[in-house]
Design an enzyme around this catalytic site. Structure first.
Site, PDB file in Angstrom:
ATOM      1  N   ARG A 178       0.879  -1.217  -0.114  1.00 47.69           N
ATOM      2  CA  ARG A 178      -0.075  -0.157  -0.005  1.00 47.69           C
ATOM      3  C   ARG A 178       0.780   1.221   0.064  1.00 47.69           C
ATOM      4  O   ARG A 178       0.265   2.389  -0.583  1.00 47.69           O
ATOM      5  CB  ARG A 178      -0.969  -0.071   1.023  1.00 47.69           C
ATOM      6  N   HIS A 223      -4.671  -2.101  -7.301  1.00 48.52           N
ATOM      7  CA  HIS A 223      -5.413  -2.633  -6.143  1.00 48.52           C
ATOM      8  C   HIS A 223      -4.583  -3.277  -5.157  1.00 48.52           C
ATOM      9  O   HIS A 223      -3.562  -3.824  -5.543  1.00 48.52           O
ATOM     10  CB  HIS A 223      -6.583  -3.485  -6.450  1.00 48.52           C
ATOM     11  N   GLU A 242      -9.519 -12.175  -0.985  1.00 50.56           N
ATOM     12  CA  GLU A 242      -9.265 -11.714  -2.160  1.00 50.56           C
ATOM     13  C   GLU A 242      -8.090 -12.608  -3.034  1.00 50.56           C
ATOM     14  O   GLU A 242      -8.270 -13.082  -4.112  1.00 50.56           O
ATOM     15  CB  GLU A 242      -8.355 -10.316  -1.949  1.00 50.56           C
TER      16      GLU A 242
HETATM   17  P1  GDP Z   1      -8.192   1.384  -2.151  1.00 52.60           P
HETATM   18  O1  GDP Z   1      -7.945   0.608  -0.926  1.00 52.60           O
HETATM   19  O2  GDP Z   1      -7.147   2.521  -2.132  1.00 52.60           O
HETATM   20  O3  GDP Z   1      -8.095   0.829  -3.448  1.00 52.60           O
HETATM   21  O4  GDP Z   1      -9.471   2.224  -2.017  1.00 52.60           O
HETATM   22  P2  GDP Z   1     -11.113   1.869  -1.626  1.00 52.60           P
HETATM   23  O5  GDP Z   1     -10.908   0.489  -1.002  1.00 52.60           O
HETATM   24  O6  GDP Z   1     -11.599   2.838  -0.598  1.00 52.60           O
HETATM   25  O7  GDP Z   1     -11.691   1.961  -2.795  1.00 52.60           O
HETATM   26  C1  GDP Z   1     -11.766   0.957  -4.047  1.00 52.60           C
HETATM   27  C2  GDP Z   1     -11.588   1.349  -5.354  1.00 52.60           C
HETATM   28  O8  GDP Z   1     -12.798   2.220  -5.538  1.00 52.60           O
HETATM   29  C3  GDP Z   1     -10.502   2.374  -5.462  1.00 52.60           C
HETATM   30  O9  GDP Z   1      -9.073   1.977  -5.640  1.00 52.60           O
HETATM   31  C4  GDP Z   1     -10.944   3.285  -6.630  1.00 52.60           C
HETATM   32  O10 GDP Z   1     -10.725   2.495  -7.708  1.00 52.60           O
HETATM   33  C5  GDP Z   1     -12.360   3.175  -6.533  1.00 52.60           C
HETATM   34  N1  GDP Z   1     -12.995   4.381  -5.661  1.00 52.60           N
HETATM   35  C6  GDP Z   1     -12.643   4.821  -4.169  1.00 52.60           C
HETATM   36  N2  GDP Z   1     -13.155   6.051  -4.092  1.00 52.60           N
HETATM   37  C7  GDP Z   1     -13.807   6.431  -5.165  1.00 52.60           C
HETATM   38  C8  GDP Z   1     -14.729   7.563  -5.377  1.00 52.60           C
HETATM   39  O11 GDP Z   1     -14.900   8.388  -4.578  1.00 52.60           O
HETATM   40  N3  GDP Z   1     -15.224   7.528  -6.480  1.00 52.60           N
HETATM   41  C9  GDP Z   1     -14.967   6.672  -7.510  1.00 52.60           C
HETATM   42  N4  GDP Z   1     -15.443   6.900  -8.831  1.00 52.60           N
HETATM   43  N5  GDP Z   1     -14.186   5.554  -7.360  1.00 52.60           N
HETATM   44  C10 GDP Z   1     -13.699   5.342  -6.055  1.00 52.60           C
END
Ligand code: GDP
Length: 137
Positions: A85, A115, A126
């Site tokens: 990360r 991801h 996952e």
């Molecule tokens: P990560 O763990 O950094 O991947 O973030 P999250 O688990 O919060 O979100 C999963 C994935 O959803 C992210 O990697 C982005 O591709 C998408 N995502 C997260 N937040 C947003 C948002 O506010 N808007 C949109 N369109 N996509 C988002």
């Protein structure tokens, strides 16, 4: 030793930067224990991101993740989850630190190149979503 799931998302695969991204993991001491290129259906993407099913971006995110091929990997190493990360950078590339994958390759908060699992429990789910134990070396 810890394992985590990494995905090179459709935007980065399309940009042909798979090798550049993988070399960042290797240079930071993570080892590839399993790897394959696949193309998820919308339903498979929805299953993978089931924890986000009530978020407003769920439909758009799962459209994106099924729009083209991805590279899925199991990365292994000391503190692999946190290390991955750190190498990835913040979800929104606008907030990602210099030198991180998302700073260098992400387009926006959704099309953000990679991801990585965020905890041991999610890593277990996952990894099992894509790989059998026989495929992880
Ligand atoms: P990560 O763990 O950094 O991947 O973030 P999250 O688990 O919060 O979100 C999963 C994935 O959803 C992210 O990697 C982005 O591709 C998408 N995502 C997260 N937040 C947003 C948002 O506010 N808007 C949109 N369109 N996509 C988002």
């Amino acid at each position: 030793m810890e394992r985590t799931l990494s995905i090179i998302k459709p935007d980065a695969v399309k940009k042909n930067v798979v090798g550049e991204i993988i070399s960042r993991f290797e240079k930071n001491g993570l080892r590839i224990a399993a790897m394959k290129k696949i193309w998820m259906t919308k339903e498979e993407a929805k299953g993978f991101y089931i924890v986000h099913k009530d978020r407003p971006f769920y439909d758009s995110l799962t459209d994106f993740m099924s729009e083209g091929p991805i590279v899925v990997m199991v990365l292994e190493g000391e503190n692999a989850i946190a290390k991955n990360r750190e190498i990835m950078g913040a979800t929104n590339p606008a907030n990602a630190a210099p030198g991180t994958i998302r700073k260098d390759f992400a387009e926006n908060i959704e099309r953000n190149a990679v991801h990585g699992s965020d905890a041991p429990e999610t890593a277990a789910f996952e990894i099992g979503y894509f790989f059998s134990s026989l495929e992880i070396l």
